[in-house]
Each structure stands twice: as structure tokens, then as C-alpha cells.
Design a protein around this motif. Structure first.
Motif, PDB file in Angstrom:
ATOM      1  N   SER A 287      13.761  42.596   6.624  1.00 19.97           N
ATOM      2  CA  SER A 287      13.932  43.826   7.125  1.00 19.97           C
ATOM      3  C   SER A 287      13.389  43.956   8.789  1.00 19.97           C
ATOM      4  O   SER A 287      12.593  42.895   8.896  1.00 19.97           O
ATOM      5  N   PRO A 288      13.791  44.718   9.632  1.00 21.41           N
ATOM      6  CA  PRO A 288      13.088  44.576  10.767  1.00 21.41           C
ATOM      7  C   PRO A 288      11.895  45.259  10.997  1.00 21.41           C
ATOM      8  O   PRO A 288      11.345  44.933  12.030  1.00 21.41           O
ATOM      9  N   GLY A 289      11.162  45.929  10.033  1.00 26.89           N
ATOM     10  CA  GLY A 289      10.020  46.399  10.173  1.00 26.89           C
ATOM     11  C   GLY A 289      10.160  47.670  10.889  1.00 26.89           C
ATOM     12  O   GLY A 289      11.002  48.055  11.545  1.00 26.89           O
ATOM     13  N   LYS A 290       9.085  48.599  10.922  1.00 24.68           N
ATOM     14  CA  LYS A 290       9.146  49.865  11.565  1.00 24.68           C
ATOM     15  C   LYS A 290       8.871  49.805  13.074  1.00 24.68           C
ATOM     16  O   LYS A 290       9.588  50.735  13.933  1.00 24.68           O
ATOM     17  N   ASP A 291       8.099  49.043  13.522  1.00 17.97           N
ATOM     18  CA  ASP A 291       7.640  48.940  14.863  1.00 17.97           C
ATOM     19  C   ASP A 291       8.275  48.002  15.455  1.00 17.97           C
ATOM     20  O   ASP A 291       8.458  46.664  15.141  1.00 17.97           O
ATOM     21  N   PRO A 292       8.865  48.273  16.714  1.00 20.25           N
ATOM     22  CA  PRO A 292       9.635  47.126  17.625  1.00 20.25           C
ATOM     23  C   PRO A 292       9.009  46.048  17.971  1.00 20.25           C
ATOM     24  O   PRO A 292       9.443  44.996  18.162  1.00 20.25           O
ATOM     25  N   LYS A 293       7.456  45.893  17.774  1.00 18.19           N
ATOM     26  CA  LYS A 293       6.824  44.787  18.086  1.00 18.19           C
ATOM     27  C   LYS A 293       7.126  43.592  17.320  1.00 18.19           C
ATOM     28  O   LYS A 293       6.948  42.500  17.608  1.00 18.19           O
ATOM     29  N   TYR A 294       7.665  43.984  16.071  1.00 11.01           N
ATOM     30  CA  TYR A 294       8.277  42.714  14.933  1.00 11.01           C
ATOM     31  C   TYR A 294       9.413  42.022  15.579  1.00 11.01           C
ATOM     32  O   TYR A 294       9.197  40.775  15.669  1.00 11.01           O
ATOM     33  N   ARG A 295      10.307  42.884  15.962  1.00  7.33           N
ATOM     34  CA  ARG A 295      11.242  42.192  16.418  1.00  7.33           C
ATOM     35  C   ARG A 295      11.065  41.624  17.801  1.00  7.33           C
ATOM     36  O   ARG A 295      11.551  40.482  17.856  1.00  7.33           O
ATOM     37  N   GLU A 296      10.088  41.977  18.683  1.00 10.48           N
ATOM     38  CA  GLU A 296       9.907  41.516  19.795  1.00 10.48           C
ATOM     39  C   GLU A 296       9.345  40.146  19.720  1.00 10.48           C
ATOM     40  O   GLU A 296       9.627  38.991  20.352  1.00 10.48           O
ATOM     41  N   ALA A 297       8.155  40.158  18.587  1.00  8.81           N
ATOM     42  CA  ALA A 297       7.462  39.048  18.227  1.00  8.81           C
ATOM     43  C   ALA A 297       8.212  37.902  17.834  1.00  8.81           C
ATOM     44  O   ALA A 297       8.223  36.796  17.771  1.00  8.81           O
ATOM     45  N   ALA A 298       9.048  38.317  16.831  1.00 14.37           N
ATOM     46  CA  ALA A 298      10.238  37.175  16.213  1.00 14.37           C
ATOM     47  C   ALA A 298      11.013  36.842  17.391  1.00 14.37           C
ATOM     48  O   ALA A 298      11.417  35.508  17.189  1.00 14.37           O
ATOM     49  N   ALA A 299      11.668  37.443  18.148  1.00 17.83           N
ATOM     50  CA  ALA A 299      12.335  36.765  19.416  1.00 17.83           C
ATOM     51  C   ALA A 299      11.734  35.951  20.065  1.00 17.83           C
ATOM     52  O   ALA A 299      12.074  34.859  20.624  1.00 17.83           O
ATOM     53  N   GLU A 300      10.535  36.276  20.429  1.00 18.14           N
ATOM     54  CA  GLU A 300       9.388  35.299  21.207  1.00 18.14           C
ATOM     55  C   GLU A 300       9.154  34.142  20.520  1.00 18.14           C
ATOM     56  O   GLU A 300       9.298  32.864  21.086  1.00 18.14           O
ATOM     57  N   LEU A 301       9.077  34.110  19.186  1.00 17.20           N
ATOM     58  CA  LEU A 301       8.651  32.868  18.295  1.00 17.20           C
ATOM     59  C   LEU A 301       9.976  32.192  18.343  1.00 17.20           C
ATOM     60  O   LEU A 301       9.782  31.079  18.438  1.00 17.20           O
ATOM     61  N   GLY A 302      10.983  32.780  18.149  1.00 20.32           N
ATOM     62  CA  GLY A 302      12.427  31.914  18.229  1.00 20.32           C
ATOM     63  C   GLY A 302      12.496  31.186  19.469  1.00 20.32           C
ATOM     64  O   GLY A 302      12.850  30.027  19.538  1.00 20.32           O
ATOM     65  N   ALA A 303      12.327  31.991  20.427  1.00 22.34           N
ATOM     66  CA  ALA A 303      12.634  31.478  21.771  1.00 22.34           C
ATOM     67  C   ALA A 303      11.707  30.244  21.937  1.00 22.34           C
ATOM     68  O   ALA A 303      11.786  29.030  22.645  1.00 22.34           O
ATOM     69  N   TRP A 304      10.389  30.247  21.572  1.00 22.05           N
ATOM     70  CA  TRP A 304       9.310  29.392  21.624  1.00 22.05           C
ATOM     71  C   TRP A 304       9.685  27.967  20.852  1.00 22.05           C
ATOM     72  O   TRP A 304       9.724  26.912  21.368  1.00 22.05           O
ATOM     73  N   ILE A 305      10.497  28.314  19.640  1.00 22.91           N
ATOM     74  CA  ILE A 305      10.683  27.247  18.690  1.00 22.91           C
ATOM     75  C   ILE A 305      11.755  26.455  19.374  1.00 22.91           C
ATOM     76  O   ILE A 305      11.866  25.109  19.708  1.00 22.91           O
ATOM     77  N   GLY A 306      12.864  27.159  19.908  1.00 24.45           N
ATOM     78  CA  GLY A 306      13.959  26.508  20.494  1.00 24.45           C
ATOM     79  C   GLY A 306      13.867  25.655  21.818  1.00 24.45           C
ATOM     80  O   GLY A 306      14.057  24.688  22.012  1.00 24.45           O
ATOM     81  N   ALA A 307      12.763  26.417  22.743  1.00 17.12           N
ATOM     82  CA  ALA A 307      12.361  25.806  23.950  1.00 17.12           C
ATOM     83  C   ALA A 307      11.305  24.658  23.723  1.00 17.12           C
ATOM     84  O   ALA A 307      11.344  23.666  24.743  1.00 17.12           O
ATOM     85  N   HIS A 308      10.903  24.442  22.639  1.00 16.90           N
ATOM     86  CA  HIS A 308       9.857  23.195  22.505  1.00 16.90           C
ATOM     87  C   HIS A 308      10.582  21.974  21.607  1.00 16.90           C
ATOM     88  O   HIS A 308       9.790  21.108  21.324  1.00 16.90           O
ATOM     89  N   GLY A 309      11.822  22.275  21.417  1.00 16.49           N
ATOM     90  CA  GLY A 309      12.371  21.153  20.681  1.00 16.49           C
ATOM     91  C   GLY A 309      12.370  21.284  19.230  1.00 16.49           C
ATOM     92  O   GLY A 309      12.583  20.240  18.636  1.00 16.49           O
ATOM     93  N   HIS A 310      11.771  22.251  18.616  1.00 12.01           N
ATOM     94  CA  HIS A 310      11.470  22.172  17.108  1.00 12.01           C
ATOM     95  C   HIS A 310      12.801  22.811  16.655  1.00 12.01           C
ATOM     96  O   HIS A 310      13.720  23.236  17.195  1.00 12.01           O
ATOM     97  N   ARG A 311      12.870  22.182  15.141  1.00  9.03           N
ATOM     98  CA  ARG A 311      13.973  23.031  14.447  1.00  9.03           C
ATOM     99  C   ARG A 311      13.384  24.226  13.701  1.00  9.03           C
ATOM    100  O   ARG A 311      12.484  24.075  12.873  1.00  9.03           O
ATOM    101  N   LEU A 312      14.160  25.400  13.410  1.00  6.33           N
ATOM    102  CA  LEU A 312      13.802  26.149  12.431  1.00  6.33           C
ATOM    103  C   LEU A 312      14.552  26.062  11.202  1.00  6.33           C
ATOM    104  O   LEU A 312      15.624  25.785  11.061  1.00  6.33           O
ATOM    105  N   VAL A 313      13.702  26.124  10.122  1.00  5.58           N
ATOM    106  CA  VAL A 313      14.229  26.192   8.701  1.00  5.58           C
ATOM    107  C   VAL A 313      13.672  27.586   8.254  1.00  5.58           C
ATOM    108  O   VAL A 313      12.686  28.022   8.373  1.00  5.58           O
ATOM    109  N   TYR A 314      14.521  28.206   7.689  1.00  2.00           N
ATOM    110  CA  TYR A 314      14.498  29.771   7.238  1.00  2.00           C
ATOM    111  C   TYR A 314      15.428  30.081   6.166  1.00  2.00           C
ATOM    112  O   TYR A 314      16.089  29.291   5.762  1.00  2.00           O
TER     113      TYR A 314
END
Length: 179
Positions: A10-37
Motif C-alpha cells: 500500500s502507499p500509506g496515507k502520508d506522501p512522505k512514505y512514497r517520497e522516502a521510498a523513491a529516495e531509498l530506491g534512487a540511493w540503491i540504484g545510484a550506489h550500485g546495489h541491487r534491490l531484492v523485494y
């Protein structure tokens, strides 16, 4: 490094969750890590995967076939691994992970990170077990762990095996110590 992230479908009620998830994803990709989810295209799961891909990273999703039959899978990820059961999904995500992170989510997120916490406590793995404590999201869990220790159900020092992080700088620090 393969970072297994557990988070809400779910996206959660507060937009901060979506924003932080996008920041986390950008960080993972930019740092050369691979996401498993979990492999879904919906909620925070989809936001995270999209952000990793947009940053040039790789994404491995592990999705039960019954979710695929409901068309919940993310078709644009690097690799989608289909399994039969939720238990097999958890096993595969653990097998693939070099570090484990619980982002805000619901009961599924809690179940998945609780299994990692048990494994780490029992010495069955030494991978980082991290909880993204966005704006105090996991404060109740932190208190529960303190209560468990206070009541003698968690050995002194075991709580330190689970690291609560508040931002991407703390995530980077936690992962640097794991390499």
C-alpha cells in the motif's frame, strides 16, 4: 550488494512514505546495489522498484504465482522469480539478500523482518538487520524489544543486533560496516 527490502504493498496515507521510498530506491540504484523485494508493482513496493530502475540499478522481484495471476507483478524489473507460496518467497528473498531492511509497511513487512531478526539473534546469519525508522515509525517495535529484554525474553545485547536507522546516511554507514 543485494539489499532485500520489505515494505508495504500500500502507499500509506502520508506522501512522505512514497517520497522516502523513491529516495531509498534512487540511493540503491545510484550506489550500485541491487534491490531484492517482493516483486509487486503496487504501493510502496512499486515506487521503490521504479526508483531503483530509474537510477540505473537492478531489481530482482520474488512473487508468488497467485499474485502474478492477479497481475500484481512488476513487469519492468530486471528479473522476476515466480514461486508457489509466500513461504518460498521469504526463503528466496533471504537466500538472495546480503542485507535486510524493513521500510514502513504492514503485517507482511513485520512478519518478514521478524524472521530476519530471529535468524540474526540465533546466529544463523550475520547480515545487517535494519529497520528504517522514518519519523519514528518503528518506535513501538523498539519499545517492545526493550520490554522483551526487561522481562527476560531477549538476552542483554540482543537488541543491538537490530539497527534502527533514520535516514540514508545511517543506511550507508550500516552497510559500510557489513562489507
Amino acid at each position: 550488494m543485494n539489499i532485500t527490502v520489505y515494505l508495504g504493498s500500500s502507499p500509506g496515507k502520508d506522501p512522505k512514505y512514497r517520497e522516502a521510498a523513491a529516495e531509498l530506491g534512487a540511493w540503491i540504484g545510484a550506489h550500485g546495489h541491487r534491490l531484492v523485494y517482493g516483486g509487486s508493482a503496487i504501493g510502496l513496493m512499486g515506487v521503490l522498484a521504479d526508483a531503483v530502475l530509474k537510477a540505473g540499478g537492478e531489481v530482482i522481484g520474488v512473487e508468488p504465482r497467485f499474485f502474478i495471476e492477479s497481475a500484481l507483478q512488476h513487469d519492468g524489473i530486471t528479473e522476476l522469480i515466480a514461486v508457489d507460496t509466500m513461504h518460498q518467497r521469504k526463503e528466496k528473498m533471504i537466500e538472495l539478500g546480503d542485507a535486510f531492511l524493513a521500510f514502513p509497511g504492514g503485517t507482511g513487512t513485520l512478519e518478514e523482518i521478524a524472521e530476519i531478526m530471529s535468524r540474526v539473534k540465533l546466529g544463523l546469519g550475520d547480515e545487517p538487520c535494519l529497520l528504517y525508522d522514518l519519523d519514528g515509525y518503528y518506535r513501538s517495535l523498539r519499545q517492545l524489544l526493550a520490554d522483551m529484554e526487561g522481562e527476560g525474553f531477549l538476552a542483554p545485547g540482543d537488541r543491538e543486533k537490530f539497527r534502527f536507522i533514520r535516514n540514508l546516511d545511517e543506511l550507508e554507514e550500516a552497510l559500510a560496516g557489513a562489507k
